[in-house]
Design an enzyme around this catalytic site. Sequence first.
Site, PDB file in Angstrom:
ATOM      1  N   GLU A   1     -14.309  -1.125 -13.015  1.00 38.78           N
ATOM      2  CA  GLU A   1     -13.427  -0.287 -11.938  1.00 38.78           C
ATOM      3  C   GLU A   1     -14.902   0.248 -11.410  1.00 38.78           C
ATOM      4  O   GLU A   1     -15.241  -0.093 -10.536  1.00 38.78           O
ATOM      5  CB  GLU A   1     -12.726   1.399 -11.909  1.00 38.78           C
ATOM      6  CG  GLU A   1     -12.861   2.172 -11.146  1.00 38.78           C
ATOM      7  CD  GLU A   1     -12.019   2.991 -11.307  1.00 38.78           C
ATOM      8  OE1 GLU A   1     -11.451   3.832 -10.937  1.00 38.78           O
ATOM      9  OE2 GLU A   1     -11.534   3.520 -12.372  1.00 38.78           O
TER      10      GLU A   1
ATOM     11  N   ASP B   1     -12.761  10.641  -3.398  1.00 38.81           N
ATOM     12  CA  ASP B   1     -12.820  11.569  -4.387  1.00 38.81           C
ATOM     13  C   ASP B   1     -13.349  12.618  -4.130  1.00 38.81           C
ATOM     14  O   ASP B   1     -12.753  13.780  -3.818  1.00 38.81           O
ATOM     15  CB  ASP B   1     -12.204  10.924  -5.650  1.00 38.81           C
ATOM     16  CG  ASP B   1     -11.455  10.217  -5.496  1.00 38.81           C
ATOM     17  OD1 ASP B   1     -11.233   9.881  -4.202  1.00 38.81           O
ATOM     18  OD2 ASP B   1     -10.728   9.614  -6.462  1.00 38.81           O
TER      19      ASP B   1
END
Length: 770
Positions: free
Chosen positions: A740, A529
């Site tokens: 995460e 990302d």
Amino acid sequence: GRTALAAVAVGLALGLAAAAATQWSRWSEASRLVTPHPAPPAVPPGSTGPLASPTYFWGTYRPHVYFGMKTRSPRAVVTGLMWLRHGGSLRHTCERGDGLSRYGWLMHDGENFGVQEIRDEGLVLRTEFVKQPGGDHGGDWSWRVTARTEGKGPAPLLSLFFYVATDGQGTLRPLLENGTRLAAVEGTAQELGDFTVTFLPPTGEGGEGPKYARPAYPPAFCPPFSWPCVSISLPASAPVLSLHLPDPPFSLTPVPLSLLLHPPIFPFSLTTSPVSPPSLSPLCIPPVALTPPSPVPLQLQLPGRGGAGAAPSHRALARHAAAFERRFEDTFGLGARGVPLAQRRFAQAALSELLGGIGFFHGRSLLRSEHQEEPVPGAEAALLTAVPSRSCFPRGFLWDEGFHLLLLGRWAPALARDILAHWLDLMNADGWIPREQILGDEARARVPLEFVVQHSETANPPTLLLALERLLPDAPLPYLRRLFPRLRAWFSWLNRTQAGPEPLTFRWRGRDTDAERFLNPKTLASGLDDYPRASHPSAQERHLDLRCWMALGARVLAALAERLGEPPVPYHDMALALSDNDLLDRLHWAQELGAFADFGNHSVALRREVREAPRPRFVGALGYVSLFPLLLQLLRADSPRLPTLLETMRGEGQLWTPFGLRSLARDSPWYLRHNTEHDPPYWRGSVWVNINFLALRALRGYARAAGPHRERAAELYRELRHNLITNVFQQYEATGYLWEHYRDSDGAGQGCHPFAGWSALVVLAMAEDY
């Protein structure tokens, strides 16, 4: 005059021909975008039905709800659980905003049973299910939901709502006991035929009868009965769901609910007035009001079977739990390694949450090519897949799934092969697989609008090949033959569409192009990302990580071709070329950085600071991308670059932390910097388990290979493994969740939770199984 007219006519004809050719090209591209790949399906038709695959026909294939089951079929029978504490909020779908202190599967074998614990503000719900094999429809199953409270004070009134729905393609009929209690629902569905869901009375802790249960208020029915009921009306505009309950203990309190059986979101309200139900979808919700502690059993009996028996007994659950623990130890050997019991329980829960997060989805993706303004629906597709997070990402992600399958492939190789085949069947005629799979209304209702449409130029790391490399030695040849044409097409698409400016270079497409908006334009295709790339996206970029992924892909396809007796030479030659350390040096070694790096049109000045004109250069971002030649083991064991990378990893001012390798060096100008005012850092310093797993895998490989750096690699391997496992376990113990990613300063869990996607790879690290 005639010559001029003729010229005009010719020009007009040529213009019309060019326009027609352009239009034809666009039409052809649009057609291929939504056309499935012509190769025979990787999942053979009929192979997933209840007779061909009874073990996996029923499952907890609704990962976005706290507890629910469905069939692995396009028109599924769906069941689920909701609960409501008096004065509290209704719980149904897994939402981070619910603030549950802990929830997740403690044991789940992916096949026959599961035990989950949910902690909600002093209330503890234990959900259990057991499947009984047999018959023609994947067996029967039984549920039990047990409620108890923690802490002092009176036990709160709790209402449980069990529902069953037939997706509009069947019927449901209530069966009453003594004219007051809903004892069962009989149903008919297209695939199942006749079935019965039985609601047994609540019992006390010892099963001695409803000693602790208050009388249930009048139950909800399906038509044609006129009782307080759950009703769904579906006008053309806004669907509305209303739950109508009788007098106290309930008051007139609006409660929001995202039921998601018929998106968009339903307004949900509690009223006290009995009503005659309108025309309903086939859905029944019998409520049970009780005071904990009280187990509430439920069972589903399918046609052609004898009685399913009682709800799951303690004895049956104990047998399944013992079998699970034996299988877990046989698979991972943590007990034999001397791993403490608490860590073994944690590892079992991590695996179980991954298995309990497997979902089945059916529907159409929304797709757009770079030459189209409006998205179009793709071909109808089905997908069996694990999901990264039940609360944040309850859908399929392409690059996540390869990491998921590394662990699933050790526990249940046949299941992993099935999931891999499902993913390859999503391929279109060009060989493209959309990186994010949003199939069906339930899945789409959980996705921000900006991520719904999938763009045909956008790739994702081919981690499925990482998993296939592990599955390859034991996979049946007929299975591999079905996969090979699709894998070949996918690799060819990557090689063609992500090609870089020079031979044997590669470039991620689909980067954000507004260099003024972002501190550094994102590269979602890479999976990393916001990891810093060239500041000004251009066609001159060379992306190091993609080059390494392509090298891995060529290596795996060469091995697969050899196994099948197909010509391996093209893939073998490409793997050799992409592994050439001298060429890798020339294209990606940044001497001034002392590391491998991307190359592109780059300015070292950050946005909103004194500008510097961008120019072609290496990108000075030291982090995960810099390590990819090591992570995917492209560097020779005697490479002169290897000791430099090892010391870069170990440098505490750079990538090393007591909790794992951070994603971006601490002395980087992008370290922990926001990309925009509302876009916090993501891959800019946090510790991510999937990349740390690749690092452990590579370090162990270099520690075992003959070379001058094996002892240093072994030393780093031991330290990194200890740091990663210790922190992930400690955070689970402290918070109740896998996360995460983890903060590099103190190891605290960050991002989404529960995140038993690739964070569950900690189980393989504990087993030293790479």
